[in-house]
Design a protein around this motif. Sequence first.
Motif, PDB file in Angstrom:
ATOM      1  N   MET A   1     -21.285  12.334  14.732  1.00  0.00           N
ATOM      2  CA  MET A   1     -20.678  13.664  14.694  1.00  0.00           C
ATOM      3  C   MET A   1     -19.494  13.713  15.654  1.00  0.00           C
ATOM      4  O   MET A   1     -19.600  13.313  16.807  1.00  0.00           O
ATOM      5  N   THR A   2     -18.368  14.169  15.160  1.00  0.00           N
ATOM      6  CA  THR A   2     -17.183  14.328  16.005  1.00  0.00           C
ATOM      7  C   THR A   2     -16.676  15.756  15.903  1.00  0.00           C
ATOM      8  O   THR A   2     -16.866  16.430  14.883  1.00  0.00           O
ATOM      9  N   PHE A   3     -16.041  16.228  16.962  1.00  0.00           N
ATOM     10  CA  PHE A   3     -15.422  17.548  16.952  1.00  0.00           C
ATOM     11  C   PHE A   3     -14.295  17.548  17.970  1.00  0.00           C
ATOM     12  O   PHE A   3     -14.267  16.739  18.898  1.00  0.00           O
ATOM     13  N   LYS A   4     -13.356  18.471  17.783  1.00  0.00           N
ATOM     14  CA  LYS A   4     -12.249  18.588  18.729  1.00  0.00           C
ATOM     15  C   LYS A   4     -12.550  19.706  19.716  1.00  0.00           C
ATOM     16  O   LYS A   4     -12.879  20.825  19.325  1.00  0.00           O
ATOM     17  N   ALA A   5     -12.433  19.387  21.011  1.00  0.00           N
ATOM     18  CA  ALA A   5     -12.692  20.341  22.083  1.00  0.00           C
ATOM     19  C   ALA A   5     -11.411  20.622  22.839  1.00  0.00           C
ATOM     20  O   ALA A   5     -10.511  19.773  22.912  1.00  0.00           O
ATOM     21  N   ALA A   6     -11.341  21.814  23.414  1.00  0.00           N
ATOM     22  CA  ALA A   6     -10.182  22.187  24.220  1.00  0.00           C
ATOM     23  C   ALA A   6     -10.637  22.818  25.524  1.00  0.00           C
ATOM     24  O   ALA A   6     -11.588  23.599  25.561  1.00  0.00           O
ATOM     25  N   GLU A 144     -28.058  24.217  21.936  1.00  0.00           N
ATOM     26  CA  GLU A 144     -27.801  23.273  20.843  1.00  0.00           C
ATOM     27  C   GLU A 144     -26.828  23.904  19.852  1.00  0.00           C
ATOM     28  O   GLU A 144     -27.124  24.953  19.254  1.00  0.00           O
ATOM     29  N   LEU A 145     -25.676  23.278  19.672  1.00  0.00           N
ATOM     30  CA  LEU A 145     -24.673  23.720  18.724  1.00  0.00           C
ATOM     31  C   LEU A 145     -24.684  22.788  17.510  1.00  0.00           C
ATOM     32  O   LEU A 145     -25.301  21.722  17.555  1.00  0.00           O
ATOM     33  N   PRO A 146     -24.006  23.125  16.433  1.00  0.00           N
ATOM     34  CA  PRO A 146     -24.025  22.259  15.252  1.00  0.00           C
ATOM     35  C   PRO A 146     -23.480  20.866  15.514  1.00  0.00           C
ATOM     36  O   PRO A 146     -23.851  19.898  14.827  1.00  0.00           O
ATOM     37  N   PHE A 147     -22.592  20.732  16.514  1.00  0.00           N
ATOM     38  CA  PHE A 147     -21.945  19.448  16.742  1.00  0.00           C
ATOM     39  C   PHE A 147     -22.365  18.757  18.033  1.00  0.00           C
ATOM     40  O   PHE A 147     -22.047  17.589  18.237  1.00  0.00           O
ATOM     41  N   ALA A 148     -23.062  19.425  18.930  1.00  0.00           N
ATOM     42  CA  ALA A 148     -23.478  18.816  20.206  1.00  0.00           C
ATOM     43  C   ALA A 148     -24.371  19.791  20.963  1.00  0.00           C
ATOM     44  O   ALA A 148     -24.377  20.991  20.685  1.00  0.00           O
ATOM     45  N   THR A 149     -25.099  19.255  21.931  1.00  0.00           N
ATOM     46  CA  THR A 149     -25.903  20.095  22.823  1.00  0.00           C
ATOM     47  C   THR A 149     -25.169  20.221  24.148  1.00  0.00           C
ATOM     48  O   THR A 149     -24.799  19.220  24.758  1.00  0.00           O
ATOM     49  N   LEU A 150     -24.950  21.471  24.579  1.00  0.00           N
ATOM     50  CA  LEU A 150     -24.156  21.759  25.779  1.00  0.00           C
ATOM     51  C   LEU A 150     -25.055  22.146  26.946  1.00  0.00           C
ATOM     52  O   LEU A 150     -26.022  22.880  26.778  1.00  0.00           O
ATOM     53  N   GLY A 151     -24.653  21.678  28.141  1.00  0.00           N
ATOM     54  CA  GLY A 151     -25.263  22.133  29.379  1.00  0.00           C
ATOM     55  C   GLY A 151     -24.227  22.903  30.180  1.00  0.00           C
ATOM     56  O   GLY A 151     -23.029  22.590  30.131  1.00  0.00           O
TER      57      GLY A 151
END
Length: 284
Positions: A1-6, A144-151
């Motif tokens: 899974m890949t996504f673009k972050a800013a 937990e998001l669709p593209f990654a789990t965030l802390g």
Amino acid sequence: MTFKAAAIQMCSGVDPQRNADTMARLVRDAAAQGAVYVQTPEMTGALQKDRVGLRAILRDESADLIVARAGELARELGIHVHVGSTAIARPDGKIANRGFLFSPTGERLSSYDKIHMFDVDLDNGENWRESSAYEPGSQARVVELPFATLGFAICYDVRFPQLFRAEAMAGAEVLTVPAAFTRQTGEAHWEVLLRARAIENGAFVIAAAQAGIHEDGRETFGHSMIIDPWGKVLASAAGTGEAVVLAEIDVSAVKAARGKIPNLKNAREFTLEQSAGKAGGVAA
């Protein structure tokens, strides 16, 4: 899974309306460049040292301008918007340094109150007593998001590795550190601390920062950045000025890094024994 972050870099002043407008402009810029997760800095709503001035603009989260605008932006652009933090009036009369995460529908998914308070006397004569105005949080967050789990973390939290380890052990693949680091401490420690948190947890780190000289007189370090699980800086900003820092996040790199250095898996419980040294020695 890949996504673009800013990671959005700002120089927030004392006027929440002006800061909200700046946030909206930069978030739209990030979304136009393909970002589906956008993080803003600590104290996006206002950097205001004067406590009387701060309390004059305080609102609870149901009436806060930044909170409302972030939800609207998330819904309008169809992205996840993470307000790194803003000052929020608590029901007990105290202030929270609180971050918010919104879904692409504009729903508030989670919030996080900064746990560790920046109470320090610096070598240059500056002194900060965050605890004199803010109530610390006590709850770590993993979402937990669709593209990654965030802390979640905020600024000074970065100096407490146990927070990030707990989140990584709970499944966090991306650790977030929105901040308003002082120039002096930032020059010494900002990048090395962020890279250490990424390396020791085999996780991405996204850190949106305040940058430059603010209306209230303080100076922040900037250098917003995104770091991969091997400690490589994927993208970064300068030390002053607004910026949109973008990077492609390949979440599979987390599993790869943790496979090469399986320290999370190899961690062991232990006890600590403290003994007093014995006086004396061998006579000459």
